[in-house]
Scaffold this active site. Structure first.
Site, PDB file in Angstrom:
ATOM      1  N   CYS A  87       0.828  -1.202   0.000  1.00 36.06           N
ATOM      2  CA  CYS A  87       0.000   0.000   0.000  1.00 36.06           C
ATOM      3  C   CYS A  87       0.870   1.264   0.000  1.00 36.06           C
ATOM      4  O   CYS A  87       1.407   1.638  -1.035  1.00 36.06           O
ATOM      5  CB  CYS A  87      -0.989  -0.031   1.156  1.00 36.06           C
ATOM      6  SG  CYS A  87      -2.380   1.123   0.935  1.00 36.06           S
ATOM      7  N   HIS A 192      -3.067  -5.189   1.537  1.00 37.45           N
ATOM      8  CA  HIS A 192      -2.436  -5.498   2.816  1.00 37.45           C
ATOM      9  C   HIS A 192      -2.563  -7.004   3.119  1.00 37.45           C
ATOM     10  O   HIS A 192      -3.528  -7.423   3.765  1.00 37.45           O
ATOM     11  CB  HIS A 192      -3.126  -4.736   3.954  1.00 37.45           C
ATOM     12  CG  HIS A 192      -3.019  -3.251   3.864  1.00 37.45           C
ATOM     13  ND1 HIS A 192      -2.066  -2.531   4.555  1.00 37.45           N
ATOM     14  CD2 HIS A 192      -3.754  -2.344   3.183  1.00 37.45           C
ATOM     15  CE1 HIS A 192      -2.222  -1.237   4.300  1.00 37.45           C
ATOM     16  NE2 HIS A 192      -3.230  -1.099   3.472  1.00 37.45           N
ATOM     17  N   GLU A 194      -1.010  -8.542   5.269  1.00 35.57           N
ATOM     18  CA  GLU A 194      -0.793  -8.710   6.707  1.00 35.57           C
ATOM     19  C   GLU A 194      -2.062  -8.457   7.518  1.00 35.57           C
ATOM     20  O   GLU A 194      -2.069  -8.695   8.731  1.00 35.57           O
ATOM     21  CB  GLU A 194       0.323  -7.768   7.181  1.00 35.57           C
ATOM     22  CG  GLU A 194      -0.046  -6.304   7.300  1.00 35.57           C
ATOM     23  CD  GLU A 194      -0.119  -5.558   5.973  1.00 35.57           C
ATOM     24  OE1 GLU A 194      -0.389  -4.353   6.002  1.00 35.57           O
ATOM     25  OE2 GLU A 194       0.090  -6.185   4.914  1.00 35.57           O
TER      26      GLU A 194
END
Length: 220
Positions: A87, A192, A194
């Site tokens: 990002c 993302h 994560e």
């Protein structure tokens, strides 16, 4: 590159000036890699790879310069060691931005560069326009198990140079917008991996696992 090294011997840093660096550290730990925060130039020493996390790219730009990290991180990127940006990290790794943000003096946002591409900030909209998608991600997904991607104020790529490979796209108004790219040892995603999705899917580690293979010098 730490060619052929076992995963447990690898050391990866996460730029921790702002953004979701803790989530990346957790993903690295789940991959069996030693992760550490990077806030000073000396903390880049001895690392096999570096992650530039999601967050606010303009704030990261200011802090990189305030902490005298801009040049050291650029040098790390050009060293041939593995680098991954998610990002805001994708924005900072772009050589060019469409309509860059400007500070109070009218000076345009700076990037670190490293990927021959042009990126548009907040291309998918603001926070309220965040969404999730299942992606065909070259090298790591398959038809039975696409990559689950979380997009939050996400950028997209408008141009890639001849040395940049597009790994995943999202179709918007009839146009396939690149949202994951790679050039040699530098990887970037608009989304993302994560971050856990709203439906509570299992943590998506395959992007980080690709980054780990890149640190080992054997990323496909």
């Amino acid at each position: 590159m730490n060619s052929g090294a076992p995963v447990s011997a690898l050391r990866a840093g996460v730029l921790a000036l702002q953004g979701d660096f803790r989530e990346h550290l957790a993903a690295l730990a789940d991959c069996g890699v030693q992760g550490s925060i990077v806030r000073r130039a000396q903390e880049l020493e001895g690392l096999d790879g570096l992650i530039i996390p999601g967050g606010e790219s303009t704030a990261m730009d200011r802090l990189l310069r305030a902490f005298d990290l801009h040049r050291p991180v650029r040098e790390f990127i050009s060293s041939g060691r593995a680098v991954y940006g998610s990002c805001a990290g994708m924005i900072l790794l772009a050589d060019q931005l469409v309509e860059p943000a400007r500070d109070a003096r009218g000076e345009p946002q700076q990037t670190l560069g490293g990927l021959d591409m042009t990126v548009r900030r907040n291309a998918f909209g603001r926070q309220r326009d965040s969404f999730e998608a299942e992606l065909d991600f070259r090298q790591i997904s398959d038809p039975e198990r696409p990559i689950h991607a979380v997009f939050i104020r996400a950028p997209w790529v408008e141009r890639v140079g001849p040395g940049v490979e597009v790994l995943a796209t999202v179709r918007i108004e009839g146009i396939d917008r690149p949202v994951a790219v790679r050039s040699s040892t530098v990887l970037a995603t608009s989304f993302h991996p994560e971050v856990r999705g709203t439906a509570g899917e299992p943590d998506e580690l395959r992007v980080h696992e690709l980054f780990v293979r890149m640190m080992q010098g054997r990323g496909e």
